[in-house]
Design a protein around this motif. Sequence first.
Motif, PDB file in Angstrom:
ATOM      1  N   ASP A  14      -0.462 -10.535   2.797  1.00 31.41           N
ATOM      2  CA  ASP A  14      -0.199  -9.102   2.593  1.00 31.41           C
ATOM      3  C   ASP A  14      -0.435  -8.314   3.875  1.00 31.41           C
ATOM      4  O   ASP A  14       0.284  -7.363   4.183  1.00 31.41           O
ATOM      5  CB  ASP A  14      -1.090  -8.542   1.486  1.00 31.41           C
ATOM      6  CG  ASP A  14      -0.761  -9.120   0.120  1.00 31.41           C
ATOM      7  OD1 ASP A  14       0.375  -9.603  -0.053  1.00 31.41           O
ATOM      8  OD2 ASP A  14      -1.644  -9.091  -0.759  1.00 31.41           O
ATOM      9  N   ASN A  16      -0.021  -9.328   6.938  1.00 29.36           N
ATOM     10  CA  ASN A  16       1.063  -9.581   7.882  1.00 29.36           C
ATOM     11  C   ASN A  16       2.320  -8.815   7.508  1.00 29.36           C
ATOM     12  O   ASN A  16       3.185  -8.601   8.354  1.00 29.36           O
ATOM     13  CB  ASN A  16       1.361 -11.078   7.946  1.00 29.36           C
ATOM     14  CG  ASN A  16       0.232 -11.834   8.600  1.00 29.36           C
ATOM     15  OD1 ASN A  16      -0.522 -11.267   9.385  1.00 29.36           O
ATOM     16  ND2 ASN A  16       0.105 -13.116   8.272  1.00 29.36           N
ATOM     17  N   GLU A  17       2.449  -8.403   6.248  1.00 28.61           N
ATOM     18  CA  GLU A  17       3.649  -7.715   5.798  1.00 28.61           C
ATOM     19  C   GLU A  17       3.598  -6.204   6.006  1.00 28.61           C
ATOM     20  O   GLU A  17       4.566  -5.516   5.759  1.00 28.61           O
ATOM     21  CB  GLU A  17       3.879  -8.018   4.300  1.00 28.61           C
ATOM     22  CG  GLU A  17       4.208  -9.473   4.039  1.00 28.61           C
ATOM     23  CD  GLU A  17       4.298  -9.783   2.550  1.00 28.61           C
ATOM     24  OE1 GLU A  17       4.217  -8.850   1.741  1.00 28.61           O
ATOM     25  OE2 GLU A  17       4.450 -10.964   2.214  1.00 28.61           O
ATOM     26  N   ASP A  18       2.464  -5.662   6.439  1.00 27.86           N
ATOM     27  CA  ASP A  18       2.374  -4.213   6.674  1.00 27.86           C
ATOM     28  C   ASP A  18       3.358  -3.810   7.764  1.00 27.86           C
ATOM     29  O   ASP A  18       3.496  -4.475   8.785  1.00 27.86           O
ATOM     30  CB  ASP A  18       0.955  -3.828   7.108  1.00 27.86           C
ATOM     31  CG  ASP A  18      -0.026  -3.888   5.951  1.00 27.86           C
ATOM     32  OD1 ASP A  18       0.431  -3.880   4.804  1.00 27.86           O
ATOM     33  OD2 ASP A  18      -1.237  -3.946   6.213  1.00 27.86           O
ATOM     34  N   SER A  19       4.012  -2.697   7.534  1.00 24.20           N
ATOM     35  CA  SER A  19       4.982  -2.223   8.518  1.00 24.20           C
ATOM     36  C   SER A  19       4.259  -1.549   9.677  1.00 24.20           C
ATOM     37  O   SER A  19       3.118  -1.120   9.568  1.00 24.20           O
ATOM     38  CB  SER A  19       5.951  -1.242   7.868  1.00 24.20           C
ATOM     39  OG  SER A  19       5.261  -0.060   7.513  1.00 24.20           O
ATOM     40  N   LEU A  20       4.933  -1.438  10.788  1.00 28.17           N
ATOM     41  CA  LEU A  20       4.378  -0.807  11.977  1.00 28.17           C
ATOM     42  C   LEU A  20       4.070   0.657  11.706  1.00 28.17           C
ATOM     43  O   LEU A  20       3.041   1.172  12.123  1.00 28.17           O
ATOM     44  CB  LEU A  20       5.360  -0.962  13.145  1.00 28.17           C
ATOM     45  CG  LEU A  20       4.882  -0.434  14.491  1.00 28.17           C
ATOM     46  CD1 LEU A  20       3.612  -1.141  14.907  1.00 28.17           C
ATOM     47  CD2 LEU A  20       5.957  -0.627  15.538  1.00 28.17           C
ATOM     48  N   GLU A  21       4.955   1.341  10.969  1.00 26.12           N
ATOM     49  CA  GLU A  21       4.739   2.753  10.650  1.00 26.12           C
ATOM     50  C   GLU A  21       3.502   2.933   9.774  1.00 26.12           C
ATOM     51  O   GLU A  21       2.730   3.873   9.949  1.00 26.12           O
ATOM     52  CB  GLU A  21       5.969   3.345   9.939  1.00 26.12           C
ATOM     53  CG  GLU A  21       7.204   3.480  10.809  1.00 26.12           C
ATOM     54  CD  GLU A  21       7.944   2.156  10.986  1.00 26.12           C
ATOM     55  OE1 GLU A  21       7.758   1.239  10.163  1.00 26.12           O
ATOM     56  OE2 GLU A  21       8.688   2.027  11.980  1.00 26.12           O
ATOM     57  N   GLU A  22       3.299   2.017   8.843  1.00 30.12           N
ATOM     58  CA  GLU A  22       2.138   2.089   7.956  1.00 30.12           C
ATOM     59  C   GLU A  22       0.837   1.898   8.742  1.00 30.12           C
ATOM     60  O   GLU A  22      -0.148   2.594   8.526  1.00 30.12           O
ATOM     61  CB  GLU A  22       2.278   1.009   6.887  1.00 30.12           C
ATOM     62  CG  GLU A  22       1.377   1.189   5.689  1.00 30.12           C
ATOM     63  CD  GLU A  22       1.674   0.135   4.634  1.00 30.12           C
ATOM     64  OE1 GLU A  22       0.689  -0.396   4.090  1.00 30.12           O
ATOM     65  OE2 GLU A  22       2.862  -0.152   4.371  1.00 30.12           O
ATOM     66  N   LYS A  24       0.419   2.565  11.968  1.00 30.21           N
ATOM     67  CA  LYS A  24       0.227   3.756  12.796  1.00 30.21           C
ATOM     68  C   LYS A  24      -0.333   4.907  11.965  1.00 30.21           C
ATOM     69  O   LYS A  24      -1.202   5.645  12.418  1.00 30.21           O
ATOM     70  CB  LYS A  24       1.551   4.177  13.435  1.00 30.21           C
ATOM     71  CG  LYS A  24       1.989   3.290  14.573  1.00 30.21           C
ATOM     72  CD  LYS A  24       3.292   3.796  15.160  1.00 30.21           C
ATOM     73  CE  LYS A  24       3.783   2.909  16.266  1.00 30.21           C
ATOM     74  NZ  LYS A  24       5.063   3.359  16.816  1.00 30.21           N
TER      75      LYS A  24
END
Length: 98
Positions: A14, A16-22, A24
Amino acid sequence: MATDYDTPRKTDDDLNEDSLEELKARRNDKTTSTVDVDEFEAAEGLELPGADLSNEELAVRVLPKQADEFTCMSCFLVHHRSQLAKEKNGQPICRDCD
């Protein structure tokens, strides 16, 4: 920071699946939630264990300025004549302030 231990935990997959925007957005949330603490007020309430000095008296013998000493007109400390760097407008200045 309070932690709710009843919430479901994220696994490594889970995370590793976080988005870059999330990620930030989380970083920005953490930096904006800091509290401005006055260090002086925080130190007033600080009490060292076994350090009750309320009944203690400080006895210091103060000596007058000696003949071989001078008062620096920049830092206003009394120094030995060997620390005299220069005289500025007739006022003695120590080596530390020069």
